[in-house]
Structure formats: structure tokens, C-alpha cells
Scaffold this active site. Sequence first.
Site, PDB file in Angstrom:
ATOM      1  N   SER A  50      -7.537   9.885 -23.299  1.00  0.00           N
ATOM      2  CA  SER A  50      -7.117   8.637 -22.666  1.00  0.00           C
ATOM      3  C   SER A  50      -7.857   8.353 -21.370  1.00  0.00           C
ATOM      4  O   SER A  50      -7.808   7.245 -20.861  1.00  0.00           O
ATOM      5  CB  SER A  50      -5.609   8.657 -22.416  1.00  0.00           C
ATOM      6  OG  SER A  50      -5.299   9.401 -21.277  1.00  0.00           O
ATOM      7  N   LYS A  73      -3.323   9.870 -15.332  1.00  0.00           N
ATOM      8  CA  LYS A  73      -3.647   8.438 -15.460  1.00  0.00           C
ATOM      9  C   LYS A  73      -4.056   7.876 -14.100  1.00  0.00           C
ATOM     10  O   LYS A  73      -3.833   8.508 -13.066  1.00  0.00           O
ATOM     11  CB  LYS A  73      -2.421   7.650 -15.956  1.00  0.00           C
ATOM     12  CG  LYS A  73      -1.976   7.968 -17.378  1.00  0.00           C
ATOM     13  CD  LYS A  73      -2.883   7.324 -18.405  1.00  0.00           C
ATOM     14  CE  LYS A  73      -2.383   7.626 -19.822  1.00  0.00           C
ATOM     15  NZ  LYS A  73      -2.386   9.078 -20.117  1.00  0.00           N
TER      16      LYS A  73
END
Lengths: 202, 202
Positions: free
Chosen positions: B126, B164
Site C-alpha cells: 500500500s 500510512k
Amino acid sequence: MEDKGYLTPKQEKVLRFIRKRVGEGLPPTIREIGQEMGFKSTGTVRDYLKALIQKGLVKRMNNKSRAIELAEGAAVFNKIPIIGTINAGKPNLAYEEIQGYVDADDLFLGRLGFNDVFALRVKGDSMIDAGILEGDVAVIKKRPDAQNNDIVAALLDNNEVTLKRLRSKSGRFYLEAANVNYPPIFEEFKVIGRLITVIRKY
Amino acid sequence: MEDKGYLTPKQEKVLRFIRKRVGEGLPPTIREIGQEMGFKSTGTVRDYLKALIQKGLVKRMNNKSRAIELAEGAAVFNKIPIIGTINAGKPNLAYEEIQGYVDADDLFLGRLGFNDVFALRVKGDSMIDAGILEGDVAVIKKRPDAQNNDIVAALLDNNEVTLKRLRSKSGRFYLEAANVNYPPIFEEFKVIGRLITVIRKY
DNA sequence: TTATATACCACACATTTGTGTGGTATGTCA
DNA sequence: TGACATACCACACAAATGTGTGGTATATAA
């Protein structure tokens, strides 16, 4: 020698103390270990050291003060915990689930000699698809056994160095960028070393 | 104390020897230094140590064997050369143009305390567009001053951790992947720490 | 000249440190 | 019971190591 087996809690505590002190730069004397452990006899400490040596965790030199060395697997200074695997795709791991420890030095260079290793700071974006960004530090091991598909530092004809993936096609080696905007390099080159580590600081 | 000034060649040699030995895990005794330097008297070595202490490069503890410590600025082990900047775009740098040295420890963690630092192994893709790949080790500094656009390790509601980029939109924070295939995360989360280093080994 | 500093050596001595031998207490196995 | 291992302690001794005082030789400045 190889019988690492289990350590008793106290043996572990002794080993931890030795590790701590070695990490601090000054290995302990036998009496210092004894004091830490609450032992009143140097003989007791020697028994413990003997056990740790037996189990291959520690080495010693005779007749030298503080000459305690951590053996291969035990040399874990600068430990930082690995709290599991972070999932950068879909989160799936509980916090604070410490899996173990890594030695910072080990993580960085492993047990390589430092002599054959050097670092380069990456400039440009030709390796961006391999996750190597501008500003990253590329650690290179000299004169290695570079193979097809390895990322290598190569010396080009014009005496310049570049970081590229080593490829071969029909018996001939060439250099390939990890960025579609850069064409492969077919000119003459010499492999200086193989990329072993990339480090990026934020 | 602060008079680092210049070192005589021999003082430098003594300091180098101490550094080497400390780096190897066992600081030298006075007599070992003397032997290395060719001095025949322990007194001579003590004069040199006194000079190095005077100049703020070395510290000692009294009456303890090998109790020589490198002072702040002198503790540079694990040096590896930086041979310039490699250009991953277009090669433009001469080989063997050593720019300086970096301390491996320093490169890795800088001068942070180890207490607030932990590592995570990255899984998933990701963050691939930020050059963070599966298998990379992400070094996180706990409870930091994480700001907008920093990459953070975040604890989600389901007790899982994810890596993230921290974002804010109209006053509200959310988490954003660096991969178009992953949608932003708007659910509740807590920032555990900020990404300070990424390490990848090949 | 004297004074001062650097750069060493000699050597006695005290302390720290490692080594070696032997002991006690406890528990286990046969 | 005896044999053996573990887990300690006591203590003497030798070797390694740090400390302290004083010395020589050289150069430099006043």
C-alpha cells in the site's frame, strides 16, 4: 559449543548484564558481575561464565581484565524491538506484539566486514520503480558475486558511476533502469559492487 | 575542556588506537597503549591520556581497568566512506571520490535514544508509490510530533497497526495509502509514531 | 643564566582483577 | 544408601593494571 539449549533465568540475567556493559563500551569484571547478581564469590561468577561459554554465547581471553566477548549470535547491541510485521496493505497485526529484537548494526550491514562496503547517496529517479528514491543511501559491497537481476553500482566508460539492475540477454550483460523513461544501457561498463542495503531517512 | 585545538600526530595515533579498541569492544589498558605506541613507561601514556582528557576527547574513571571512554564527538566507530552521490538518473559522478565518512550507527538511527524507537517489517504494497516495499524494515519513533504529510504508524480501531501517510482535510485527519488501489482510511485511529527510517536489505 | 614546557623513562606501590582449590547445602537418580 | 549435578561461598595467590614520585633530555622564552 553448539549446545545453546536453554538458559536458566539467572544465566540469562548474567548474559543480559554482559550485553549491556559491552554495549556501553566497557565489559564487566568478574566481580562486577557478581555484585550485579548478588553473588558473594568470584568462583560463582566463573561457574556462570563457564556455562555461557559452554553454550557458545560468550568468549573469553585468559588473564585479561574484562576480556569478555559476545559470541556470534549473542552480539546484540543497539537492540530495537521488532513489534511484528506492519501491513502496508491491509492492517492485520496487533500492536505491541514484540516478535524479537534486531541489532541495529546487524540490520544495517549484517556481519560483513566494513572494508568492502561503501555508501552512495542516490540522485535521480531512474530506480524509482524498484523503490529506490532520490536521497536514499545505497550501501554497496565491493567486488561481489553480482548476478543477473542484481542491482549493481556500475562504472561506465566515462568514469561515472550509476546504480542499475544487471541484466543479460543472449549472453550479453547490460544495465536496466527501473523507470520506463530510461532506456537500457548497452555501452561498456564494469560492475563495482552489488547493492546490499538501502536506507532512507525521513 | 573545550580546547579541542590541534592534536599532535602522536596524540592522534593514540586516539585512533583507543577508538579502534573501543570499537572492538575492549578498551585498551595503559600498558597496551604504551606497547602500541612504543612507549616504555606507563607514565608516558598517562601524560598522553591527560592531554586527550584535557582536550575533551576522552573520559576516564579512576582505578578501573580499561575504563577509557570516548567523549561525545570522538565516538565514531563503524565508519563507512561515502563515495559521492550516485546518480540513478544520468550518471555524473566520478568513482572513488570520497566525500566523507558516515557513522553506521548515525546513519541508521542518528542520535536518537533507542528507547522511543522500534521497527516494523512492512507487508503489503500500500505504500509502494512512496518507495516502501514489502519486506522493508520501517523504523518508527514513538509519540512524536507527527504532522500532516508525515508517514506514520497508526493504530486502528480493531487494534491493528498500519503504515500510512497522515493527511488532513478541512480540519480532519485521515490516513492515505501511497497506492491508488487503496482507498483512504477515515475511521478512528491513533498515531503511534512517525516513520523516521526505512531499511531494505537485498 | 633561569624558568618553563614538552616528551619521554624508571620504578615502587597499591589496587583491581583473574585463577585455583576446596568447602557447604540441596536435590535427583539408581 | 551412594554417586552425581547444581548452586553457591571462602579465601589465598598471582597476574594485570592504575597511581605516584622523580628523573633525563631538549627546546624556547625572559
